[in-house]
Design a protein around this motif. Structure first.
Motif, PDB file in Angstrom:
ATOM      1  N   VAL B  31      53.992  92.765 171.226  1.00  0.00           N
ATOM      2  CA  VAL B  31      53.137  93.595 170.363  1.00  0.00           C
ATOM      3  C   VAL B  31      53.303  93.190 168.905  1.00  0.00           C
ATOM      4  N   LEU B  32      54.575  92.990 168.479  1.00  0.00           N
ATOM      5  CA  LEU B  32      54.831  92.643 167.085  1.00  0.00           C
ATOM      6  C   LEU B  32      54.226  91.283 166.747  1.00  0.00           C
ATOM      7  N   LEU B  33      54.264  90.330 167.723  1.00  0.00           N
ATOM      8  CA  LEU B  33      53.690  89.012 167.459  1.00  0.00           C
ATOM      9  C   LEU B  33      52.174  89.100 167.355  1.00  0.00           C
ATOM     10  N   ALA B  34      51.575  90.049 168.092  1.00  0.00           N
ATOM     11  CA  ALA B  34      50.120  90.170 168.079  1.00  0.00           C
ATOM     12  C   ALA B  34      49.627  91.001 166.900  1.00  0.00           C
ATOM     13  N   ALA B  35      50.552  91.697 166.220  1.00  0.00           N
ATOM     14  CA  ALA B  35      50.155  92.655 165.193  1.00  0.00           C
ATOM     15  C   ALA B  35      49.208  92.082 164.134  1.00  0.00           C
ATOM     16  N   PRO B  36      49.445  90.829 163.608  1.00  0.00           N
ATOM     17  CA  PRO B  36      48.554  90.344 162.539  1.00  0.00           C
ATOM     18  C   PRO B  36      47.095  90.259 162.957  1.00  0.00           C
ATOM     19  N   TYR B  37      46.849  90.153 164.280  1.00  0.00           N
ATOM     20  CA  TYR B  37      45.455  90.019 164.720  1.00  0.00           C
ATOM     21  C   TYR B  37      44.782  91.377 164.854  1.00  0.00           C
ATOM     22  N   TYR B 173      54.951  87.126 157.513  1.00  0.00           N
ATOM     23  CA  TYR B 173      55.357  88.251 158.357  1.00  0.00           C
ATOM     24  C   TYR B 173      56.251  87.768 159.492  1.00  0.00           C
ATOM     25  N   TYR B 174      55.852  86.636 160.124  1.00  0.00           N
ATOM     26  CA  TYR B 174      56.672  86.117 161.219  1.00  0.00           C
ATOM     27  C   TYR B 174      58.062  85.736 160.714  1.00  0.00           C
ATOM     28  N   LEU B 175      58.109  85.187 159.494  1.00  0.00           N
ATOM     29  CA  LEU B 175      59.399  84.798 158.920  1.00  0.00           C
ATOM     30  C   LEU B 175      60.295  86.037 158.766  1.00  0.00           C
ATOM     31  N   CYS B 176      59.722  87.102 158.183  1.00  0.00           N
ATOM     32  CA  CYS B 176      60.507  88.329 157.990  1.00  0.00           C
ATOM     33  C   CYS B 176      60.945  88.908 159.328  1.00  0.00           C
ATOM     34  N   LEU B 177      60.019  88.884 160.287  1.00  0.00           N
ATOM     35  CA  LEU B 177      60.334  89.407 161.620  1.00  0.00           C
ATOM     36  C   LEU B 177      61.471  88.600 162.246  1.00  0.00           C
ATOM     37  N   ALA B 178      61.392  87.265 162.084  1.00  0.00           N
ATOM     38  CA  ALA B 178      62.427  86.411 162.657  1.00  0.00           C
ATOM     39  C   ALA B 178      63.779  86.729 162.029  1.00  0.00           C
ATOM     40  N   VAL B 179      63.793  86.905 160.692  1.00  0.00           N
ATOM     41  CA  VAL B 179      65.059  87.222 160.032  1.00  0.00           C
ATOM     42  C   VAL B 179      65.605  88.540 160.563  1.00  0.00           C
ATOM     43  N   LEU B 180      64.710  89.527 160.718  1.00  0.00           N
ATOM     44  CA  LEU B 180      65.155  90.832 161.217  1.00  0.00           C
ATOM     45  C   LEU B 180      65.731  90.713 162.631  1.00  0.00           C
TER      46      LEU B 180
END
Lengths: 308, 383
Positions: B31-37, B173-180
């Motif tokens: 879901v989080l990966l699909a969020a930007p779409y 966003y993916y970068l921040c998500l990856a860090v988290l």
């Protein structure tokens, strides 16, 4: 002859420097008494309940606004308005204790810190909504006039703060150490359960101590009104300076609070005068950290180790 | 209800205790990966802030939640990370290098703060960390050759391996998500290692930990350093997200917000940091929504309950006036903090656990399961 002139000029310069120093010292002491007065409120609550009230500065702010309402808006006499504000705030302190603090007594200290931070947010916003965001001013008998001793100039408003601090500190010290109620407060701070078994009405004691600390905060707020004016953020700004004062003195000590306050005030005013710009605001905290490194429980704090 | 049959210590410290976890977290990640779409750019931007706040929340949980050392100075660590990034970027240092450099520098400073903090407990530690944060804030404002003083610093667009990553792009966003996610996995691993066990032991009783042979001083400093380093990494992302940093962004207010994140989320589990971050970041759009739509809704309700047209309009204007009062946000903040401390000290995650247990044990749930013990005897002064 020439030498004599130079010498007298040198002397004169030394005199001026000396005078500057004394002037800074006195204004630092006055400022420090303000911090000490707020810090007294912190220490009172801590002494009786082992709870740190982060909303103490905001209680002071609210006291100032109450006094403004009674004196500036309703037109009461200064002393009458002062007394009314103190009484109203004492009731408010009891209310705040009943609603916010009593349900979480006995939980870890940090819960209470967070709850009072929340209370502070709430009071600041509400005060801003009711009284607006402008600086308000109260006309007091001390607002004008100065006392001259030689070439030293002292404003009455600052002298009134110093006098009030000394009187309140002495009264509270006697109260805590000599009266039955004061002893009951110290007992319930050390061990609420044992105090309760000894017949001390712990809940009422806690309630009373919050009333007293709100009243002390109001005194600080009203006396400060001519110096800093009243606005909704004054509590936060001064509270952040009074807090190190209380810690510096050792959190549980009444004279310690005033000594800590005066130290912080003098350091701040000296740093503002003799050091480059920018030091004024951080110097008190640097000194605080240094003191905490050497004496982790403050200057007058009790050093108690748990026995295993 | 599922019963887990554990035969080994390995079963007890598994990251995913059973297959249900894999499925639910897998779905969440999808879901989080699909969020930007699916989401608007404004909500995406808020989601990036959720990731950054949650990273800081995890850092703070390591220190406050698991080692028991309160800190109201984490805004300073965030500032150090952000300024390191902005400063190194001026000299064309590549992102991976200054990202790690910010983490290392902040970690080192965290350890330096940790040493004096060794002797302090409770309220003294709180005031020491506040002092530290205020001093850092002042240094940032005065050290003009490096930090540009009160005028602040511009942060250029992030460039990752030669590719520009604008602050509102999905890649950022993916970068921040990856860090988290990496931070959370790393922290989970830390917590099931001997180091993490030592942290928890120190939190529960310093004296007991010491008698069990835990080097209390060493682990406290470690906890400070790790927590600061993670916050510094979050600071780099924070700087890039804002694209402009100045000292007045990193005030005590921000430190308090971070504490609120873990307090509202729940201080006993990493879930708390994420839930709290969602709450704190999403409260702004929610309040704006209330301000814009609430007056109309309330007027509509008043109209259906038989208020006349004039009365409804009157209600609408009054509610609108109330909703746009200055400082309403502060009051709501204050009330939320107090309500959580008074009624849900375990935070949102604690509430979720209670609801889950209620349905698992359906007719047999007892409120007392989660009752906390009040202690009136122990004086925190003689710890």
């Amino acid at each position: 002859m020439r030498q004599a002139v130079v010498k007298s000029r040198g002397l004169h310069r030394e005199d001026a420097a000396m005078l500057d120093f004394v002037q800074q010292l006195v204004s630092g002491v006055a400022l420090g008494c303000v911090y000490g007065l707020i810090a007294l409120g912190f220490v009172l609550v801590y002494k009786a309940t082992e709870v740190v009230n982060f909303a103490q500065g905001d209680l002071m702010m609210l006291g100032g606004f109450f006094a403004f309402t009674f004196i500036g808006m309703l037109g009461l006499n200064y002393w009458l308005g002062f007394a009314a504000a103190v009484a109203a705030m004492a009731l408010f302190g009891m209310l705040a204790e009943r609603v916010v603090v009593r349900p979480i007594l006995g939980y870890p200290q940090f819960s209470v810190i967070m709850a009072t931070i929340g209370l502070g947010y709430f009071l600041r916003s509400i005060a801003g909504m009711i009284w607006g965001t402008d600086d308000l001013k109260i006309e007091t008998p001390f607002s004008q006039g100065v006392l001259r001793i030689g070439s030293l100039v002292l404003a009455y408003d600052k002298l009134s703060v110093i006098a009030a601090t000394v009187i309140l500190c002495a009264l509270l010290y006697i109260f805590f150490n000599k009266t039955t109620l004061g002893t009951a407060m110290r007992a319930s701070s050390e061990n609420m359960l044992a105090a309760y078994y000894m017949g001390i009405p712990v809940k009422r004691v806690v309630s009373i101590v919050w009333a007293i600390s709100a009243a002390v905060a109001t005194c600080a707020g009203v006396l400060l009104a001519p110096i800093t004016f009243i606005h909704s953020n004054v509590g936060l700004v001064l509270g952040l300076k009074a807090f190190p004062a209380a810690v510096l003195g050792g959190f549980g000590s009444i004279p310690g609070a005033v000594v800590g306050g005066v130290l912080i005030g003098v350091i701040e005013s000296m740093a503002g005068f003799y050091l480059p710009e920018g030091w004024k605001d951080v110097a008190p905290y640097i000194v605080l950290l240094a003191v905490l490194l050497l004496k982790p429980e403050g200057l007058f704090g009790l050093h108690v180790r748990k026995k295993v | 209800m599922r019963f887990l049959f554990k035969t080994d210590y390995e079963d007890d410290i598994r990251l995913f205790p059973h297959s249900g976890y894999v499925v639910s977290y897998g779905l969440l990640i999808a879901v989080l990966l699909a969020a930007p779409y699916a989401l608007s750019s404004y909500l995406m931007s808020q989601l990036v802030f959720v990731c950054i706040y949650a990273t800081v929340g995890v850092a703070l949980l390591i220190l406050t939640g698991f080692t028991g050392q309160a800190s109201l100075g984490h805004a300073a660590f965030l500032a150090i990370g952000a300024y390191t990034a902005a400063y190194l970027q001026k000299y064309n240092v590549p992102f991976p290098v200054y990202f790690l450099a910010a983490g290392l520098l902040t970690g080192a400073i965290g350890a330096m703060v940790g040493f004096p903090a060794l002797r302090l407990t409770g309220i003294y530690l709180v005031i020491a960390t506040i002092s530290f944060a205020l001093i850092v804030e002042e240094i940032l404002a005065r050290w003009e050759s490096v930090t540009n003083g009160n005028e602040g610093m511009r942060v250029k667009t992030l460039s990752l391996l030669g590719v520009a990553v604008p602050r509102d792009s999905p890649t950022f966003y993916y970068l921040c998500l990856a860090v988290l996610v990496l931070t959370i996995v790393g922290t989970l691993n830390l917590l099931r290692s001997p180091t993490g066990r030592a942290f928890v032991a120190i939190r529960d009783s310093e004296t007991a930990a010491r008698s069990m042979g835990v080097n209390v001083a060493l682990y406290k400093v470690k906890s400070f350093a790790i927590s600061a380093a993670i916050t510094g990494l979050a600071g780099v992302l924070f700087a890039h997200k804002l694209s402009f940093i100045s000292p007045e962004m990193f005030t005590l207010q921000l430190s308090i917000e971070f504490i609120i994140v873990i307090l509202i989320g729940g201080t006993f589990s990493l879930h708390g940091a994420v839930l709290g971050a969602i709450f704190i970041v999403m409260i702004d759009p929610f309040l704006t929504y209330l301000k814009d739509d609430m007056p109309g809704i309330i007027a509509g309700v008043a109209a259906t309950f038989g208020a006349g047209k004039d009365a409804a309009a009157d209600v609408q204007s009054k509610v609108a006036a109330f909703a746009s009062l200055n400082g309403l946000k502060g009051a709501i903040y204050g009330i939320i903090i107090m309500l959580f401390v008074l009624f849900e000290p375990l935070g949102i995650y604690g509430r979720w656990l209670k609801i889950k247990l209620f349905f698992q044990l359906f007719p047999l749930y007892k409120r007392a399961t989660f009752k906390r013990q009040k202690i009136y005897v122990k004086s925190e002064r003689n710890r």
